[in-house]
Write an enzyme that holds these catalytic residues in place. Structure first.
Site, PDB file in Angstrom:
ATOM      1  N   HIS A   1     -61.673  -2.073  43.342  1.00 55.58           N
ATOM      2  CA  HIS A   1     -62.556  -2.703  42.362  1.00 55.58           C
ATOM      3  C   HIS A   1     -63.345  -3.868  42.959  1.00 55.58           C
ATOM      4  O   HIS A   1     -64.322  -3.653  43.658  1.00 55.58           O
ATOM      5  CB  HIS A   1     -61.740  -3.114  41.129  1.00 55.58           C
ATOM      6  CG  HIS A   1     -61.289  -1.942  40.340  1.00 55.58           C
ATOM      7  ND1 HIS A   1     -60.000  -1.452  40.398  1.00 55.58           N
ATOM      8  CD2 HIS A   1     -61.957  -1.121  39.490  1.00 55.58           C
ATOM      9  CE1 HIS A   1     -59.903  -0.385  39.621  1.00 55.58           C
ATOM     10  NE2 HIS A   1     -61.066  -0.164  39.058  1.00 55.58           N
TER      11      HIS A   1
ATOM     12  N   GLU B   1     -66.495  -2.516  33.323  1.00 49.82           N
ATOM     13  CA  GLU B   1     -66.522  -1.834  34.613  1.00 49.82           C
ATOM     14  C   GLU B   1     -67.556  -0.711  34.604  1.00 49.82           C
ATOM     15  O   GLU B   1     -68.373  -0.583  35.524  1.00 49.82           O
ATOM     16  CB  GLU B   1     -65.137  -1.266  34.933  1.00 49.82           C
ATOM     17  CG  GLU B   1     -65.073  -0.487  36.234  1.00 49.82           C
ATOM     18  CD  GLU B   1     -63.744   0.220  36.432  1.00 49.82           C
ATOM     19  OE1 GLU B   1     -63.556   0.809  37.514  1.00 49.82           O
ATOM     20  OE2 GLU B   1     -62.895   0.193  35.510  1.00 49.82           O
TER      21      GLU B   1
ATOM     22  N   GLU C   1     -51.245   0.105  38.437  1.00 48.76           N
ATOM     23  CA  GLU C   1     -50.672  -0.119  37.109  1.00 48.76           C
ATOM     24  C   GLU C   1     -49.738   1.014  36.686  1.00 48.76           C
ATOM     25  O   GLU C   1     -48.825   0.807  35.869  1.00 48.76           O
ATOM     26  CB  GLU C   1     -51.790  -0.314  36.069  1.00 48.76           C
ATOM     27  CG  GLU C   1     -52.418   0.940  35.514  1.00 48.76           C
ATOM     28  CD  GLU C   1     -53.391   1.618  36.455  1.00 48.76           C
ATOM     29  OE1 GLU C   1     -53.825   2.744  36.154  1.00 48.76           O
ATOM     30  OE2 GLU C   1     -53.714   1.016  37.504  1.00 48.76           O
TER      31      GLU C   1
ATOM     32  N   ASP D   1     -59.507  -0.267  35.221  1.00 48.42           N
ATOM     33  CA  ASP D   1     -58.441   0.720  35.383  1.00 48.42           C
ATOM     34  C   ASP D   1     -57.061   0.155  35.061  1.00 48.42           C
ATOM     35  O   ASP D   1     -56.058   0.617  35.595  1.00 48.42           O
ATOM     36  CB  ASP D   1     -58.430   1.281  36.810  1.00 48.42           C
ATOM     37  CG  ASP D   1     -59.661   2.131  37.100  1.00 48.42           C
ATOM     38  OD1 ASP D   1     -60.418   2.405  36.158  1.00 48.42           O
ATOM     39  OD2 ASP D   1     -59.868   2.496  38.261  1.00 48.42           O
TER      40      ASP D   1
END
Length: 285
Positions: free
Chosen positions: A158, A257, A137, A167
């Site tokens: 992930h 998460e 990202e 994230d």
């Protein structure tokens, strides 16, 4: 909020982030480890958030070029020089109160990283110089995203490893390529080639590796000819909808998460997907 900074204050402040400022106000931010490709560890993770805060607070720069060094943009996870992981995977690494506070600290740095990138108030050109499978990202929040022909994008850290896609991955990919493609990429761990990323609309141009940075500088010098307020307000205009998307979903994804990591946290080893069920024993190979 970032604080007011100046180039002289941060240019030599970070072991993993090298800065170069041109006469016309273009700032080059290059990620590296000892002059080679960035090895993504927690120190590099946390200091990237701080480094972007410094860049965002510098009101003298006119354009930012963000790139990596060597073969990868960001596709190494604490590997030894021979490519081996420094330790075997450990999946109960955050027990008790100490683990809770460590996870909370990492989530705090993560949120700051994304919002500090979006706080950069000048046009940002990302030159993805090779494979990027962690925190993609960051470059994808650039206004112009260039990629080398050998680059690829992947969220391997992930869901493929047994974690909730966080994230900022859960925000940026559906935002850029659409909900269906974004979910598919996050769930399967697909390696999206540079050409596919171009076709999907995630990057703007693809170039040979040896001309990628030259193209970034060409674009940056041209953009820097505009008045400073035009540069700043144009970046603000472009980042506004992305800021809204991150405000809406980043905290929730990071919280889910982090909560799920209390039961299963893939620490150590490399960046490989799980090769067995999450609760299989033993994990050491």
């Amino acid at each position: 909020m970032v604080k007011r900074t100046r180039y002289s204050e941060y240019k030599n402040a970070y072991a993993n982030y090298e800065f170069e400022l041109s006469e016309d106000g273009v700032l080059l931010m290059r990620c590296h480890t000892n002059g080679g490709s960035l090895v993504w560890d927690w120190k590099a993770h946390d200091e990237m958030a701080d480094a972007f805060a410094d860049v965002a607070g510098d009101r003298e720069i006119k354009v930012l070029i963000h790139t990596g060094t060597g073969e990868n943009y960001n596709a190494d996870w604490g590997l030894l020089p021979d490519g081996r992981p420094p330790e075997e995977p450990l999946y109960q690494a955050m027990p008790g109160e100490r683990g809770l506070h460590k996870l909370d600290e990492k989530a705090w740095y993560n949120r700051n990283l994304q919002f500090n990138v979006l706080s950069v108030d000048v046009p940002m050109i990302s030159a993805v110089n090779g494979p990027c499978n962690i925190h993609s990202e960051v470059p994808l929040m650039g206004d112009i995203v260039l990629a080398s022909e050998d680059a690829w994008f992947q969220d391997v850290s992930h869901f493929p490893r047994g974690m909730v896609p966080g994230d900022g991955q859960h925000v940026i990919w559906p935002y850029l390529v659409g909900a269906n493609r974004g979910r598919y990429l996050l769930l399967t761990g697909k390696k999206l080639t540079a050409q596919e990323a171009l076709d999907w609309g995630a990057v703007a141009e693809v170039h040979p590796k040896d001309t990628l940075l030259e193209r970034a500088w060409e674009l940056a010098h041209e953009i820097a000819k505009r008045p400073p307020l035009v540069l700043r307000y144009t970046r603000q205009l472009f980042t506004h909808p992305l800021k809204r998307a991150f405000l809406d979903d980043l905290e929730r994804g990071t919280a889910l998460e982090t909560y799920a990591q209390r039961g299963f946290f893939p620490f150590g080893g490399g960046m490989e997907p799980l090769d067995r069920a999450w609760d299989a024993k033993p994990w050491s190979s």
